[in-house]
Design a protein around this motif. Structure first.
Motif, PDB file in Angstrom:
ATOM      1  N   ASP A 105       0.890  -1.184  -0.013  1.00 37.69           N
ATOM      2  CA  ASP A 105       0.034  -0.073  -0.111  1.00 37.69           C
ATOM      3  C   ASP A 105       0.851   1.268  -0.050  1.00 37.69           C
ATOM      4  O   ASP A 105       0.615   2.305  -0.921  1.00 37.69           O
ATOM      5  CB  ASP A 105      -1.004   0.083   1.210  1.00 37.69           C
ATOM      6  CG  ASP A 105      -2.003  -1.014   1.381  1.00 37.69           C
ATOM      7  OD1 ASP A 105      -2.533  -1.349   0.059  1.00 37.69           O
ATOM      8  OD2 ASP A 105      -2.368  -1.618   2.304  1.00 37.69           O
ATOM      9  N   LEU A 106       1.759   1.261   1.215  1.00 39.03           N
ATOM     10  CA  LEU A 106       2.496   2.640   0.770  1.00 39.03           C
ATOM     11  C   LEU A 106       3.552   2.732  -0.205  1.00 39.03           C
ATOM     12  O   LEU A 106       3.794   4.037  -0.628  1.00 39.03           O
ATOM     13  CB  LEU A 106       3.345   2.363   2.338  1.00 39.03           C
ATOM     14  CG  LEU A 106       4.060   3.691   2.793  1.00 39.03           C
ATOM     15  CD1 LEU A 106       3.147   4.820   3.092  1.00 39.03           C
ATOM     16  CD2 LEU A 106       5.092   3.302   4.207  1.00 39.03           C
ATOM     17  N   THR A 107       4.229   1.528  -0.538  1.00 35.88           N
ATOM     18  CA  THR A 107       4.935   1.774  -1.804  1.00 35.88           C
ATOM     19  C   THR A 107       4.114   2.059  -3.069  1.00 35.88           C
ATOM     20  O   THR A 107       4.648   3.047  -3.852  1.00 35.88           O
ATOM     21  CB  THR A 107       5.719   0.536  -2.104  1.00 35.88           C
ATOM     22  OG1 THR A 107       6.441   0.100  -0.981  1.00 35.88           O
ATOM     23  CG2 THR A 107       6.721   0.557  -3.149  1.00 35.88           C
ATOM     24  N   GLY A 108       3.154   1.637  -3.389  1.00 37.76           N
ATOM     25  CA  GLY A 108       2.191   1.977  -4.495  1.00 37.76           C
ATOM     26  C   GLY A 108       1.665   3.395  -4.183  1.00 37.76           C
ATOM     27  O   GLY A 108       1.738   4.009  -5.356  1.00 37.76           O
ATOM     28  N   PHE A 109       1.319   3.672  -3.270  1.00 42.38           N
ATOM     29  CA  PHE A 109       0.632   5.175  -2.913  1.00 42.38           C
ATOM     30  C   PHE A 109       2.013   6.107  -3.267  1.00 42.38           C
ATOM     31  O   PHE A 109       1.865   7.162  -3.952  1.00 42.38           O
ATOM     32  CB  PHE A 109       0.432   5.156  -1.500  1.00 42.38           C
ATOM     33  CG  PHE A 109       0.074   6.492  -1.245  1.00 42.38           C
ATOM     34  CD1 PHE A 109      -1.169   7.106  -1.672  1.00 42.38           C
ATOM     35  CD2 PHE A 109       1.022   7.362  -0.273  1.00 42.38           C
ATOM     36  CE1 PHE A 109      -1.470   8.518  -1.244  1.00 42.38           C
ATOM     37  CE2 PHE A 109       0.580   8.733  -0.078  1.00 42.38           C
ATOM     38  CZ  PHE A 109      -0.494   9.239  -0.423  1.00 42.38           C
TER      39      PHE A 109
ATOM     40  N   GLU B 124      14.941  -5.416  -6.618  1.00 46.89           N
ATOM     41  CA  GLU B 124      14.971  -4.519  -5.173  1.00 46.89           C
ATOM     42  C   GLU B 124      16.567  -4.224  -4.822  1.00 46.89           C
ATOM     43  O   GLU B 124      16.704  -3.285  -4.286  1.00 46.89           O
ATOM     44  CB  GLU B 124      14.227  -5.311  -4.140  1.00 46.89           C
ATOM     45  CG  GLU B 124      14.058  -4.656  -2.970  1.00 46.89           C
ATOM     46  CD  GLU B 124      13.010  -3.558  -3.106  1.00 46.89           C
ATOM     47  OE1 GLU B 124      13.026  -2.870  -1.981  1.00 46.89           O
ATOM     48  OE2 GLU B 124      12.413  -3.343  -4.076  1.00 46.89           O
ATOM     49  N   LYS B 125      17.458  -5.099  -5.364  1.00 44.16           N
ATOM     50  CA  LYS B 125      18.871  -4.791  -4.788  1.00 44.16           C
ATOM     51  C   LYS B 125      19.451  -3.670  -5.573  1.00 44.16           C
ATOM     52  O   LYS B 125      20.030  -2.899  -4.959  1.00 44.16           O
ATOM     53  CB  LYS B 125      19.611  -6.080  -4.958  1.00 44.16           C
ATOM     54  CG  LYS B 125      21.052  -6.019  -4.521  1.00 44.16           C
ATOM     55  CD  LYS B 125      21.978  -7.437  -4.806  1.00 44.16           C
ATOM     56  CE  LYS B 125      23.268  -7.029  -4.185  1.00 44.16           C
ATOM     57  NZ  LYS B 125      24.093  -8.462  -4.456  1.00 44.16           N
ATOM     58  N   ALA B 126      18.995  -3.651  -6.902  1.00 43.02           N
ATOM     59  CA  ALA B 126      19.561  -2.512  -7.679  1.00 43.02           C
ATOM     60  C   ALA B 126      18.887  -1.157  -7.322  1.00 43.02           C
ATOM     61  O   ALA B 126      19.590  -0.094  -7.492  1.00 43.02           O
ATOM     62  CB  ALA B 126      19.140  -2.925  -9.165  1.00 43.02           C
ATOM     63  N   HIS B 127      17.459  -1.252  -7.045  1.00 43.19           N
ATOM     64  CA  HIS B 127      16.639  -0.063  -6.955  1.00 43.19           C
ATOM     65  C   HIS B 127      15.794  -0.263  -5.710  1.00 43.19           C
ATOM     66  O   HIS B 127      14.545  -0.652  -5.792  1.00 43.19           O
ATOM     67  CB  HIS B 127      15.754   0.069  -8.025  1.00 43.19           C
ATOM     68  CG  HIS B 127      16.378   0.273  -9.304  1.00 43.19           C
ATOM     69  ND1 HIS B 127      17.249   1.527  -9.639  1.00 43.19           N
ATOM     70  CD2 HIS B 127      16.520  -0.650 -10.287  1.00 43.19           C
ATOM     71  CE1 HIS B 127      17.841   1.327 -10.753  1.00 43.19           C
ATOM     72  NE2 HIS B 127      17.647  -0.125 -11.216  1.00 43.19           N
ATOM     73  N   PRO B 128      16.161   0.104  -4.486  1.00 44.34           N
ATOM     74  CA  PRO B 128      15.592  -0.334  -3.287  1.00 44.34           C
ATOM     75  C   PRO B 128      14.301   0.194  -3.132  1.00 44.34           C
ATOM     76  O   PRO B 128      14.397   1.598  -3.533  1.00 44.34           O
ATOM     77  CB  PRO B 128      16.573   0.095  -2.239  1.00 44.34           C
ATOM     78  CG  PRO B 128      17.967   0.215  -2.794  1.00 44.34           C
ATOM     79  CD  PRO B 128      17.588   0.355  -4.051  1.00 44.34           C
TER      80      PRO B 128
ATOM     81  N   ARG C 211      11.174  -4.355  -6.405  1.00 39.63           N
ATOM     82  CA  ARG C 211      10.366  -5.409  -6.259  1.00 39.63           C
ATOM     83  C   ARG C 211       9.003  -5.059  -7.074  1.00 39.63           C
ATOM     84  O   ARG C 211       8.557  -5.873  -7.691  1.00 39.63           O
ATOM     85  CB  ARG C 211      10.210  -5.512  -4.755  1.00 39.63           C
ATOM     86  CG  ARG C 211       9.283  -6.971  -4.515  1.00 39.63           C
ATOM     87  CD  ARG C 211       9.131  -7.280  -3.152  1.00 39.63           C
ATOM     88  NE  ARG C 211      10.264  -7.704  -2.550  1.00 39.63           N
ATOM     89  CZ  ARG C 211      11.074  -6.639  -1.653  1.00 39.63           C
ATOM     90  NH1 ARG C 211      10.597  -5.447  -1.347  1.00 39.63           N
ATOM     91  NH2 ARG C 211      12.098  -7.041  -1.059  1.00 39.63           N
ATOM     92  N   ALA C 212       8.363  -3.755  -6.580  1.00 36.31           N
ATOM     93  CA  ALA C 212       7.080  -3.456  -7.325  1.00 36.31           C
ATOM     94  C   ALA C 212       7.086  -3.576  -8.667  1.00 36.31           C
ATOM     95  O   ALA C 212       6.247  -3.919  -9.723  1.00 36.31           O
ATOM     96  CB  ALA C 212       6.742  -2.182  -6.584  1.00 36.31           C
ATOM     97  N   GLU C 213       8.299  -2.935  -9.240  1.00 36.90           N
ATOM     98  CA  GLU C 213       8.535  -2.678 -10.826  1.00 36.90           C
ATOM     99  C   GLU C 213       8.692  -4.216 -11.174  1.00 36.90           C
ATOM    100  O   GLU C 213       7.990  -4.245 -12.450  1.00 36.90           O
ATOM    101  CB  GLU C 213      10.034  -1.870 -10.876  1.00 36.90           C
ATOM    102  CG  GLU C 213      10.066  -1.803 -12.409  1.00 36.90           C
ATOM    103  CD  GLU C 213       8.850  -1.110 -13.256  1.00 36.90           C
ATOM    104  OE1 GLU C 213       8.692  -1.124 -14.233  1.00 36.90           O
ATOM    105  OE2 GLU C 213       8.245  -0.227 -12.547  1.00 36.90           O
ATOM    106  N   ALA C 214       9.517  -5.293 -10.744  1.00 36.94           N
ATOM    107  CA  ALA C 214       9.609  -6.588 -11.320  1.00 36.94           C
ATOM    108  C   ALA C 214       8.008  -7.047 -11.553  1.00 36.94           C
ATOM    109  O   ALA C 214       7.763  -7.621 -12.406  1.00 36.94           O
ATOM    110  CB  ALA C 214      10.497  -7.117 -10.723  1.00 36.94           C
ATOM    111  N   PHE C 215       7.419  -7.183 -10.482  1.00 35.82           N
ATOM    112  CA  PHE C 215       6.070  -7.863 -10.384  1.00 35.82           C
ATOM    113  C   PHE C 215       5.078  -7.142 -11.186  1.00 35.82           C
ATOM    114  O   PHE C 215       4.062  -7.643 -11.742  1.00 35.82           O
ATOM    115  CB  PHE C 215       5.567  -7.961  -8.930  1.00 35.82           C
ATOM    116  CG  PHE C 215       6.104  -8.975  -8.232  1.00 35.82           C
ATOM    117  CD1 PHE C 215       6.072 -10.392  -8.574  1.00 35.82           C
ATOM    118  CD2 PHE C 215       6.881  -8.872  -7.093  1.00 35.82           C
ATOM    119  CE1 PHE C 215       6.672 -11.295  -8.014  1.00 35.82           C
ATOM    120  CE2 PHE C 215       7.582  -9.845  -6.464  1.00 35.82           C
ATOM    121  CZ  PHE C 215       7.306 -10.962  -6.735  1.00 35.82           C
ATOM    122  N   SER C 216       5.329  -5.780 -11.599  1.00 34.52           N
ATOM    123  CA  SER C 216       4.360  -5.107 -12.354  1.00 34.52           C
ATOM    124  C   SER C 216       4.395  -5.715 -13.815  1.00 34.52           C
ATOM    125  O   SER C 216       3.640  -5.473 -14.574  1.00 34.52           O
ATOM    126  CB  SER C 216       4.751  -3.586 -12.388  1.00 34.52           C
ATOM    127  OG  SER C 216       5.850  -3.448 -13.146  1.00 34.52           O
TER     128      SER C 216
END
Length: 217
Positions: free
Chosen positions: A13-17, A104-108, A112-117
């Motif tokens: 929620d917080l990351t997406g927001f 996530e390691k490259a872009h904290p 992770r959200a970008e990969a799953f998108s």
């Protein structure tokens, strides 16, 4: 995170927001207040804040706020249609958690959200007619490339690299925030002149935005 009397906020929620907020500078002030409220709930006095009417953030529909027209929003489908054709994304959904760890390691925070998108590409119809170059052919007209200095989705150095790779391109830099080129009469003017008359900004031209991220109250 469970907050008594107010509900649950997940990391998603917080990351997406936050990620969606960064696309539109006009939403920065309200988003900053909401994030501060969440911070205060975690580290402050929840009982006192409950009585103050705290508004909890939730992630808006992915990029859907950018348009509001009679044809509804179709950008998510368009995004998959482009990304799944342009990138060699795998057809096996089980591989994406591994990508998420690397992203996530490259872009904290947002990796992770970008990969799953992109996991929708695992089942997206296979595209075989995608164009993959060459990109350095001369065009009838010089290509105008526009990019902000602080774009959360398309970094400025990517635009610089693309301008160099294209056969004939000119970069117009927007000194500002958000995705693409909002809130700049300077950029809009160059769009108009380019599309109507074929005019190009001089090399090295930079435009400013006509509003600031956090206006004085």
């Amino acid at each position: 995170m469970e907050i008594p009397g107010l509900g649950t906020i997940t990391l998603d929620d917080l990351t997406g927001f936050t990620g969606q907020t960064l696309y539109n500078m006009a939403s920065f002030p309200d988003a900053a207040q909401q994030i501060q409220e969440v911070y205060d709930l975690v580290f402050g006095d929840p009982a006192a804040l409950r009585t103050a009417g705290v508004r909890l953030p939730s992630a808006p529909p992915a990029r859907g706020w950018l348009t509001d027209d009679a044809y509804s929003y179709t950008g998510n489908d368009a995004g998959f249609a482009v990304n799944c054709a342009d990138a060699p994304l795998p057809r096996n959904p089980a591989l994406y958690p591994g990508f998420a760890v690397a992203f996530e390691k490259a872009h904290p925070t947002f990796g992770r959200a970008e990969a799953f998108s992109e996991v929708g590409c695992a089942t997206w119809p296979k595209i075989t007619e995608a164009y993959d170059g060459p990109w350095n052919r001369r065009t009838a007209a010089t290509i105008l490339v526009v990019n902000p200095t602080y774009d959360p989705a398309t970094r400025l150095d990517f635009a610089v690299r693309m301008t160099r790779q294209l056969g004939d391109a000119r970069l117009l830099t927007l000194d500002g925030f958000g995705h693409t080129s909002n809130y700049s009469a300077c950029v809009t003017s160059w769009y108009t002149r380019y599309l109507i008359d074929g005019d190009l900004p001089p090399k090295g031209t930079r435009c400013a935005q006509d509003r600031v991220p956090f206006p004085a109250v």
